[in-house]
Design an enzyme around this catalytic site. Sequence first.
Site, short mmCIF file in Angstrom:
data_model
loop_
_atom_site.label_atom_id
_atom_site.label_comp_id
_atom_site.label_asym_id
_atom_site.label_seq_id
_atom_site.Cartn_x
_atom_site.Cartn_y
_atom_site.Cartn_z
N GLU A 71 -4.73 -69.12 3.72
CA GLU A 71 -6.14 -68.70 3.80
C GLU A 71 -6.76 -68.61 2.40
O GLU A 71 -7.92 -68.96 2.20
CB GLU A 71 -6.24 -67.36 4.54
CG GLU A 71 -5.92 -67.54 6.02
CD GLU A 71 -5.95 -66.23 6.79
OE1 GLU A 71 -5.10 -65.37 6.49
OE2 GLU A 71 -6.81 -66.07 7.66
N GLU A 112 0.86 -66.61 11.77
CA GLU A 112 0.59 -65.23 12.19
C GLU A 112 0.96 -64.99 13.65
O GLU A 112 1.42 -63.91 14.03
CB GLU A 112 -0.89 -64.89 11.97
CG GLU A 112 -1.28 -64.66 10.52
CD GLU A 112 -1.67 -65.93 9.78
OE1 GLU A 112 -1.37 -67.04 10.27
OE2 GLU A 112 -2.29 -65.82 8.70
C1 3H9 Z 1 -0.60 -62.89 7.35
O1 3H9 Z 1 -0.57 -63.55 6.36
C2 3H9 Z 1 -1.85 -62.31 7.92
C3 3H9 Z 1 -3.04 -62.84 7.24
O2 3H9 Z 1 -3.77 -63.65 8.10
C4 3H9 Z 1 -3.81 -61.71 6.63
C5 3H9 Z 1 -4.86 -61.12 7.38
C6 3H9 Z 1 -5.59 -59.98 6.77
N1 3H9 Z 1 5.72 -60.08 3.45
O3 3H9 Z 1 12.69 -65.38 4.73
P1 3H9 Z 1 13.39 -65.11 3.45
C7 3H9 Z 1 10.62 -61.16 2.47
S1 3H9 Z 1 0.82 -62.54 8.19
C8 3H9 Z 1 6.69 -59.28 3.00
O4 3H9 Z 1 14.76 -64.58 3.53
P2 3H9 Z 1 13.33 -67.91 2.81
C9 3H9 Z 1 11.76 -61.25 3.47
O5 3H9 Z 1 11.76 -60.15 4.33
C10 3H9 Z 1 2.10 -63.30 7.21
N2 3H9 Z 1 7.96 -59.70 2.81
O6 3H9 Z 1 13.36 -66.37 2.46
C11 3H9 Z 1 12.96 -61.29 2.54
O7 3H9 Z 1 13.18 -59.96 2.11
P3 3H9 Z 1 14.67 -59.43 1.86
C12 3H9 Z 1 2.18 -64.75 7.45
C13 3H9 Z 1 8.23 -60.98 3.08
O8 3H9 Z 1 13.33 -68.59 1.50
C14 3H9 Z 1 12.46 -62.10 1.36
O9 3H9 Z 1 11.03 -62.00 1.41
N3 3H9 Z 1 3.30 -65.28 6.73
C15 3H9 Z 1 7.25 -61.86 3.54
O10 3H9 Z 1 14.35 -68.21 3.82
C16 3H9 Z 1 12.87 -63.55 1.40
O11 3H9 Z 1 12.47 -64.09 2.66
C17 3H9 Z 1 4.51 -65.43 7.29
O12 3H9 Z 1 4.70 -65.14 8.44
C18 3H9 Z 1 5.94 -61.36 3.72
N4 3H9 Z 1 4.94 -62.14 4.15
O13 3H9 Z 1 11.93 -68.16 3.54
C19 3H9 Z 1 5.59 -66.00 6.42
N5 3H9 Z 1 7.82 -63.08 3.73
O14 3H9 Z 1 15.20 -60.28 0.75
C20 3H9 Z 1 6.84 -65.18 6.54
C21 3H9 Z 1 9.11 -62.96 3.38
O15 3H9 Z 1 14.48 -57.99 1.51
N6 3H9 Z 1 7.88 -65.61 5.66
N7 3H9 Z 1 9.36 -61.71 2.98
O16 3H9 Z 1 15.39 -59.63 3.17
C22 3H9 Z 1 8.62 -66.72 5.85
O17 3H9 Z 1 8.41 -67.49 6.76
C23 3H9 Z 1 9.77 -66.97 4.92
O18 3H9 Z 1 10.06 -65.74 4.29
C24 3H9 Z 1 9.55 -68.04 3.83
C25 3H9 Z 1 10.75 -68.01 2.85
C26 3H9 Z 1 9.43 -69.40 4.51
C27 3H9 Z 1 8.29 -67.75 3.06
#
Ligand code: 3H9
Length: 705
Positions: A110, A130
Amino acid sequence: MANTPDEQVVRTQLHGKVLLVTVDNPPVNALGAAVRRGLADAMERAETDAAVAAVLIVGAGKSFIAGADIREFGLPPQPPLLTDVCKRIEASKKPVVAAIHGAALGGGLEVAIAAHYRIAVANAKLGLPEVLLGLLPGAGGTQRAPRLVGAAAALDIMLSGRHVGAAEALKLGLIDRLAQSDDTLAEGLAYAQELLAANAGPRRSRDATGLADVEASRAAIAAARAEQGKKAKNLFSPHRIVDAVEAALDKPFDEALKFERTLFMQCLESPQRAGLIHAFFSERDVAKVPEAAAAEPRVLKSIGVVGGGTMGAGIAVSALDAGLPVTMVERDEASIARGRANVEKVYDGLVAKGRMTAEAKAKVMARFTGSTDYAAFAEVDMVIEAVFEDIEVKKAVFKELDRVCKAGAVLATNTSYLDIDAIAASIARPQDVIGLHFFSPANIMKLLEIVVPAKVSADVVATAFALAKKLKKVPVRAGVCDGFIGNRILAVYRQAADHMMEDGASPYAIDAAVRNFGYPMGPFQVSDLAGGDIGWATRKRKSATRDPQARYVQVADRICERGWFGQKTSRGWYQYPQGARTGVEDPEVLAIVDAERQRAGITPRAFTEEDIMRRYMAAMVNEGAKVVAEGIALRPLDVDVTFLYGYGFPRFRGGPMHYADTVGLPKILDDIRAFAKEDPLFWQPAPLLVQLVEEGKNFASLNKS
Ligand code: 3H9
């Protein structure tokens, strides 16, 4: 104006006339309050500093920005809101470029589409996932994305939550340019300078024309609404996404943004958001186990599999898919030929569907070796046995493995209930023996229970977790007991279902209630799919040790005695005319149920769907609490992940233990105590549940340790 210090989560630095804005908030540059403030301040600097002619936003580390900070959801929102930050970026009078590498997801994308121009390196992943968290893009994504790529593509991206590669993003119009190298910064700066040289001003997504064909847009919205009505009838946020895109057609941009915010807040407050975010963090926390923290995994470059049946072949495919060489051993030539054929069948299926080329299949199969001689395992790093579920048969296999395997090889059993401590004790190297309980089909199902016997060394447990990562499985650490985490709990709520059936609920009503709760199938359908003979064999095995006082419902035995084992015999709890996969209700089964009720002297009573689910869930949660208290599961979240990935538990409910917290543990305990009046032996409240209720705590409090 001075450049900002390095320790800030958003840094600004002037490169010629381009203000470089770097988001640096490890591990994934999530848009927490400090990052939002930093971005707003950076835009302030860009607007007020006469030396700045353009802005370039990049992410430090592995990613651009992976989205909003998910940990902030559920807490009071801190200003500035991301939607306002994005508005400010878009409103900039100086051109803003986003240079993307790694992940640009959710709020991250975004931000990028609020910028005026986008360039991405080839392996960047873009998306609006999301929906997978029970949310919708709440910072303008539902309004800007359709204007950039059209309603149909935007809806597809938002409703699937899928990652879009850079090449596809370019084709769709989500980005403007594909970088020629992996140097995001250099590519981004060059792009910004080129835009300045060409005198290209801001170009705002809100003015893009992707929705200009109103008829096509309305058709895409109607199609999405119809599809979600079928596919996502239990879910909240997908329908709100469609509503928000419709608003992009019907309302002025700023009004539609406000509407998006209202819908976003509704999603944020929904229990589905809490359930899905619990699932997101739990599936990451589940791999955080003491042994993996304490020890380095052993080398794991090759796998041996004993047994080429459905399970062994599935495990072999899973390892081959991960790029590992696999050696399979079977007892004779005919069996190893069958084992190889079982493996090949999977790849042939992919070739037939056009999802794999014949050359790729040949390459994979070149890593597969079949043998009838255990000596073929001499050099492999790990052997997984998947032979007949009989402890003596397994012990004989382990004796052979002990004889032929090199020192330090991990010796794993795929048993689903046998005593792994006893198997380990039967050989001279119990420290190397572990349980790896795959679920069928093993190359598809994500769950892997890693069963930890008493004598195993920590580095073997760490190796098992490393294997799970390689195989892209979701590993859950389990202790040794009959059925480990999943099957032990399953056995109990299945009994609760049988009791309800004998007391008056039809198996079809129970299946329907469970489906309406969000499961893809009810327990009787699952039994028909798995084969009724499997459960029958287990019941026979346990009959000698069954408590004679315990209630035992015989309906399933009556059905199995007729040779009705489910789909494979075209008849079980349901009938499957001409090999159909969806069953039809069978009046003869209902007659058997009636006859059993009469034999047991039971007058049937009515059960509502709510009655059914209260008992079903109370049984599941109560046994789950026992499994946690005994240390069979490390934490309640391990039970949740087991059921999400191995048993079809609806993800939007977060798992049984999270669900219990949502309902309230006192209510669940009250139910159990009420049911215990009918059957005190079956409904014994778990001491942990009683304790948590007395202390006013929930299961989530035990996940934090
Ligand atoms: C959103 O954006 C809403 C908007 O529209 C806003 C509106 C107002 N936040 O997955 P990994 C942590 S909703 C906080 O193991 P990878 C994860 O818990 C969001 N923490 O790594 C982990 O922590 P820990 C939309 C987050 O390389 C560490 O980072 N976005 C977030 O396998 C490493 O993550 C998503 O849904 C976060 N957003 O994969 C994306 N993301 O080490 C969600 C990750 O303590 N994330 N963490 O266990 C992902 O899909 C994967 O993390 C990503 C990396 C592909 C980025």
